[in-house]
Design an enzyme around this catalytic site. Structure first.
Site, PDB file in Angstrom:
ATOM      1  N   GLU A 176       0.883  -1.165   0.000  1.00  0.00           N
ATOM      2  CA  GLU A 176       0.000   0.000   0.000  1.00  0.00           C
ATOM      3  C   GLU A 176       0.917   1.210   0.000  1.00  0.00           C
ATOM      4  O   GLU A 176       1.565   1.525   1.003  1.00  0.00           O
ATOM      5  CB  GLU A 176      -0.922  -0.026   1.223  1.00  0.00           C
ATOM      6  CG  GLU A 176      -2.101   0.924   1.115  1.00  0.00           C
ATOM      7  CD  GLU A 176      -1.779   2.309   1.598  1.00  0.00           C
ATOM      8  OE1 GLU A 176      -1.498   3.179   0.739  1.00  0.00           O
ATOM      9  OE2 GLU A 176      -1.789   2.539   2.807  1.00  0.00           O
ATOM     10  N   CYS A 207      -2.112   8.910   3.063  1.00  0.00           N
ATOM     11  CA  CYS A 207      -1.931   8.382   1.706  1.00  0.00           C
ATOM     12  C   CYS A 207      -3.143   8.646   0.829  1.00  0.00           C
ATOM     13  O   CYS A 207      -3.004   8.918  -0.369  1.00  0.00           O
ATOM     14  CB  CYS A 207      -1.599   6.891   1.738  1.00  0.00           C
ATOM     15  SG  CYS A 207      -2.768   5.903   2.692  1.00  0.00           S
TER      16      CYS A 207
END
Length: 460
Positions: A231, A265
């Site tokens: 990720e 993010c």
């Protein structure tokens, strides 16, 4: 190379604590002990595993203030957002304990020739997680709880600046009744981390971090033929269409850019607004960003705290300066404050075009890139003109049309409609392109590191 890990309060620049780095022998022993604990844990029933996970959730709630204060001290997020994070973590424990068995249950299948088939989702062993600092509790809980429920053992290498959080989480896990060694933290260097990936007892690796880190870990794990979940970063685009409710759009876009000090993010980073409403959005958005107050994250009336490390603030400021040198215009912010702490003001850049860091790269802090589009089609082309693909957003009063646009055209792993991005335990989390691969949450995470085993009796 120092054998000491030092944590620092980013609001003051003062040292919090020093930790002794683990030796190679300690690392090897930790991995072996985790594997031994897994050999017993894998035979626990879903009910038994779930009971421990629910107890972890209870302990997280009991010790919420303690853990929240430590998170704010180590990485600088607002104290109220630290409390929100711990609450989310406890919810993930509850959700996983109750829902994961549905995804891990054996499946009976009749074979085409009349034989009998069985699919089991068997745990594979020790899963190694390399986690970042921006969500010191959530990033750990997200992968650890899913893998513990799946029957695996879990190792954690946390970011050095939140070492205390990693240690505190381990303490809470064991206090809740998780067998000793089943979840273990590693206080190690990058070279030692590479050796962990190569260890034969480590069966899977999951990383949340930068694309560069993902390249390194993914390559090393692939050489060992080990499964990975990555990720990585992104420069998520939020599209504001002509029929958007601008009050909702501005409010959500500001929150989406500054939440967690902008260090998220899936934060909104590029704001692509169709020209029909561009000027109105710009005026309201810049006004709101100018009013964002930075300061002590434990104080009331503060909207953003410091960035987590001094080098991160310096790097962000350099991206702003480079963007301006290549044609971007600062509408507010953009000046690095003096004094203690690693603060950076809420900043808006205009005239953002390809070739600028504000367009091409991830700005991991409270800096917004404002981009004008001709129409909805042009906005989507700009949004997808990225090597990243983690999240994104669409603002429109026509919710059905927005869902259709997101479903068929947005090249990302997640899209938020008329809201800003926050993880939901029952929805998959992950991206495409250079934002990585694999999924967490939503029933997907518990199946990432299991052996989907086919057992068959063929008809003679």
């Amino acid at each position: 190379m120092s054998d000491t890990i030092v944590t620092t309060n980013p609001a003051t620049g003062k040292v919090i604590k020093e930790y002794k780095q683990h030796t190679d022998d300690q690392v090897t022993d930790t991995i072996r002990n985790c594997h031994e604990a897994f050999l017993e844990w894998r035979f626990k029933s879903f009910d038994e595993r779930g009971a421990v996970l629910k107890k972890i959730g209870e302990k997280l709630r009991e010790r919420k203030s303690e853990l929240a204060q430590l998170m704010t001290q180590e990485m600088g997020k607002l104290i109220k957002q630290s409390h929100q994070e711990v609450k989310l973590c406890a919810g993930i424990c509850d959700y996983t304990a109750s829902s994961a068995p549905e995804y891990l249950q054996d499946e009976q299948r009749e074979l085409p020739n009349g034989g009998r088939g069985l699919i089991t989702y068997s745990p594979i062993g020790v899963v190694y997680g390399i986690q970042p600092w921006n969500y010191p509790a959530y990033q750990v809980i997200r992968y650890a709880i899913a893998n513990l429920m799946a029957g695996n053992g879990v190792l954690l290498k946390h970011a050095e600046n939140v070492t205390g959080c990693g240690e505190k989480i381990k303490e809470i896990f064991e206090e809740a009744g998780l067998p000793k060694h089943l979840f273990s933290t590693l206080l190690i260097s990058h070279d030692q981390s590479d050796a962990v990936i190569k260890n034969d007892l480590v069966r899977g690796v999951t990383l949340t971090g930068s694309p560069k880190a993902g390249e390194h870990v993914g390559k090393l794990a692939a050489e060992q033929l080990k499964k990975t979940v990555l990720e990585l970063g992104s420069n998520d685009a939020y599209i504001v269409l002509a029929d958007a409710d601008l009050d909702i759009a501005v409010d959500a876009c500001v929150k989406g850019r500054i939440y967690n000090n902008g260090e998220t993010c899936i934060a909104a980073k590029r704001f692509i607004v169709v020209e029909e409403v561009y000027d109105d959005f710009k005026e309201a958005f810049v006004k709101a960003m100018k009013n964002i107050k930075h300061g002590d994250p434990t104080s009331d009336g503060v909207d953003i705290g410091p960035m987590a490390r001094e080098d991160l603030r310096d790097g962000l400021h350099e991206q702003v300066i480079n963007s301006v040198a290549n044609g971007a215009v600062i509408l507010c912010g953009g000046t690095k404050p003096t004094g203690d702490g690693y603060f950076y003001p809420a900043t808006v850049l205009e005239n953002v075009t390809p070739g600028q860091p504000a367009y091409d790269d991830e700005l991991f802090g409270p800096v917004a890139s404002l981009i004008k589009a001709k129409d909805a089609d042009d906005a989507m082309l700009i949004a997808n003109d990225s090597r990243f693909g983690l999240g994104g957003g669409i603002f429109s009063k026509n919710e059905d049309a927005a869902f259709e646009l997101a479903s068929k055209h947005f090249d990302t792993g997640m899209v938020f409609i008329n809201s800003f991005g926050l993880a939901q335990p029952n929805m998959p989390f992950g991206g495409v392109k250079r934002s990585g691969y694999g999924r967490e949450h939503g029933g997907f995470g518990v199946r990432e590191f299991v052996n989907a085993k086919a057992i068959m009796r063929l008809q003679n």
